[in-house]
Structures are given as C-alpha cells and as structure tokens.
Design a protein around this motif. Structure first.
Motif, PDB file in Angstrom:
ATOM      1  N   THR A   1      41.306  29.163  47.442  1.00  0.00           N
ATOM      2  CA  THR A   1      40.069  29.910  47.201  1.00  0.00           C
ATOM      3  C   THR A   1      40.263  31.396  47.477  1.00  0.00           C
ATOM      4  N   LEU A   2      39.778  32.194  46.548  1.00  0.00           N
ATOM      5  CA  LEU A   2      39.697  33.646  46.705  1.00  0.00           C
ATOM      6  C   LEU A   2      38.219  34.014  46.718  1.00  0.00           C
ATOM      7  N   VAL A   3      37.801  34.804  47.692  1.00  0.00           N
ATOM      8  CA  VAL A   3      36.407  35.231  47.789  1.00  0.00           C
ATOM      9  C   VAL A   3      36.351  36.730  47.513  1.00  0.00           C
ATOM     10  N   GLU A   4      35.419  37.153  46.641  1.00  0.00           N
ATOM     11  CA  GLU A   4      35.262  38.577  46.357  1.00  0.00           C
ATOM     12  C   GLU A   4      33.845  39.042  46.683  1.00  0.00           C
ATOM     13  N   PHE A   5      33.744  40.123  47.443  1.00  0.00           N
ATOM     14  CA  PHE A   5      32.492  40.830  47.685  1.00  0.00           C
ATOM     15  C   PHE A   5      32.467  42.017  46.723  1.00  0.00           C
ATOM     16  N   PHE A   6      31.418  42.141  45.912  1.00  0.00           N
ATOM     17  CA  PHE A   6      31.423  43.179  44.880  1.00  0.00           C
ATOM     18  C   PHE A   6      30.038  43.765  44.674  1.00  0.00           C
ATOM     19  N   ASP A   7      30.022  44.915  44.000  1.00  0.00           N
ATOM     20  CA  ASP A   7      28.791  45.626  43.641  1.00  0.00           C
ATOM     21  C   ASP A   7      28.929  46.017  42.174  1.00  0.00           C
ATOM     22  N   TYR A   8      27.883  45.789  41.372  1.00  0.00           N
ATOM     23  CA  TYR A   8      27.968  46.078  39.939  1.00  0.00           C
ATOM     24  C   TYR A   8      28.075  47.567  39.622  1.00  0.00           C
TER      25      TYR A   8
END
Length: 253
Positions: free
Chosen positions: A95-102
């Motif tokens: 599993t790879l988790v990404e925290f992002f903002d558009y």
C-alpha cells in the motif's frame, strides 16, 4: 555576530550542564574554566559547527523515529479507513498512501508518477487522502471529490486525474464542471458534498496529518516511512519494492 551568539549559547549550556559542580568551586576556579572553554572555542570554531550539525542530525533522527512510531500506531486508520478512496489494486499486497491538494503544483507534477507506479506494480494498492490546505477552493474541490468517491467510487480515479490535470485553480465550480464533462451527475454530487460523510473524511485526514507531522503536499506513507514532496517515480518505486520485500510471506502490508 553569529559566532559570538553561538559562543554565548555554548557557554550558557556549559554553565547549565555543570551547575552542581560549579556551585562547589571558588569564583576564581569558575572564571578559569570559563576562560579555558572560551579560548578553546575561539581557537577552534569548527567544533561549534560540528556540534550544531550533530545536534541537528540527532533531532532529525528523533523526529523520523517519532513519525515512524506514529505511523505504526495509526496504521489501521492510515491504510484501511473506509472514508478514503482506494485506487490501483484494492486487494494489492503493498500500500502507498498519498496526501494531496488539488491546487498543489507539486501534486500535479507527481500525478504521472502515481499513474506509472500503478501501471508498473499490479500488486499496488493506493489510498488517496484529500488534504486541502492551500485555499478555500482546495476545500471546495475536495468536497466534490469525496462526493465522487461516495457516489461513484469506480469513477474516482478518472475524476481525480482530470481535475488534478487541468490547468488553473481548482474550486467547487471547476470540480463540478469536470464531473459534468465526465458524464457524472453534478447535481447529485453537489448534494452529496454536504453530507456528514464528507466532513468525517476531511476531518480524519486533517487529524492524521497533524499527528504525523505532515504540513505539505504531496506526502506519502510507505510501510512505516513518511516521504515528503514530489520525490519522483524512482524513489517511490524503490520504497515500494523495499516494502514488498519486507512483507514477503505476509498476506498484506
């Protein structure tokens, strides 16, 4: 001036560290020790620089260790929360988790890397954590995106790629236009964006980010490691491969 300030700091720390012993010394002995320390530091200023570098490295190591403990303690919420969308292989072992903002330019730049990672790793499960921190428009776009996840989860990745990939600032209007362009029910999404489930999603991610010390996007979690910034395909692929190797024989990582 900086050297004088550092010298003063070192002397004050020396004084604090040796306070019990100094209390038993005569005034002339205290002055002599202070003179010896001062003269040595002035004659060897690189000692101060090395000490500060060592202190900085120690603090970084302690921070990394604390973050790893936090990731481990909150592992289930990070990897398996029902609130966030899962793309790639939902049953994948790694599993790879990404925290992002558009509205994050670096997230836009990292999008092709994410897609390439999914393509190159059939066993990769990717958890998408909406972390809108740059503007009110980011929050508005994230609410529509979470609504897409709730209403049509199989279309989430398609929507995500289109919204993140389009030029200009993301906001509610732009997110709804993307939804319409993809043939999604924009009115239903607009209603769903007001649901409690959307609030729970965004609040959970904010709390996780705070606990993990994440203050920017994109940020990733692989195993017990936090990765900050758009580090590129190669570095993420290396960490995914290492996690796969570490989990050999396990049903999931």
């Amino acid at each position: 001036m900086r050297r004088i300030a550092v010298l003063a700091l070192v002397l004050s720390l020396f004084g604090a560290a040796t306070a019990p012993a100094r209390a038993e010394m005569a005034p002339d002995q205290k002055r002599e020790i202070e003179r010896i320390v001062r003269d040595y530091i002035l004659a060897n200023p690189e000692v101060v620089e090395k000490a500060l570098m060592a202190l900085d490295a120690k603090r970084q190591q302690e921070q990394a260790a604390a973050q790893a403990r936090a990731v481990h303690e909150m592992r289930d919420t990070i990897l398996n929360s029902a609130h966030q969308a899962v793309v790639g292989n939902p049953e994948g072992k790694v599993t790879l988790v990404e925290f992002f903002d558009y509205n994050c330019g670096y997230c836009k730049r990292a999008l092709p890397d994410l897609m390439a990672l999914i393509q190159s790793n059939p066993d990769l499960r990717v958890v998408m954590k909406e972390f809108p921190i740059l503007s009110e428009g980011s929050v508005e776009a994230a609410r529509i995106s979470v609504a897409v996840k709730e209403q049509t989860p199989k279309r989430y990745l398609e929507f995500h790629r289109e919204l993140l990939g389009r030029p200009g600032q993301a906001d509610r209007a732009k997110a709804l236009q993307v939804a319409r362009d993809l043939g999604l029910d924009a009115k239903a999404l607009e209603r769903a964006a007001k649901d409690k489930a959307v609030d729970e999603n965004l609040i959970e991610v904010q709390q996780l980010a705070h606990a993990l010390g994440i203050g920017g996007t994109p940020s990733y979690v692989v195993g017990d490691e936090l990765v900050f910034g758009a580090v590129g395909f190669d570095q993420l692929q290396e960490k995914i491969a290492a996690e796969r190797k570490a989990c050999a024989g396990e049903t999931a990582c």
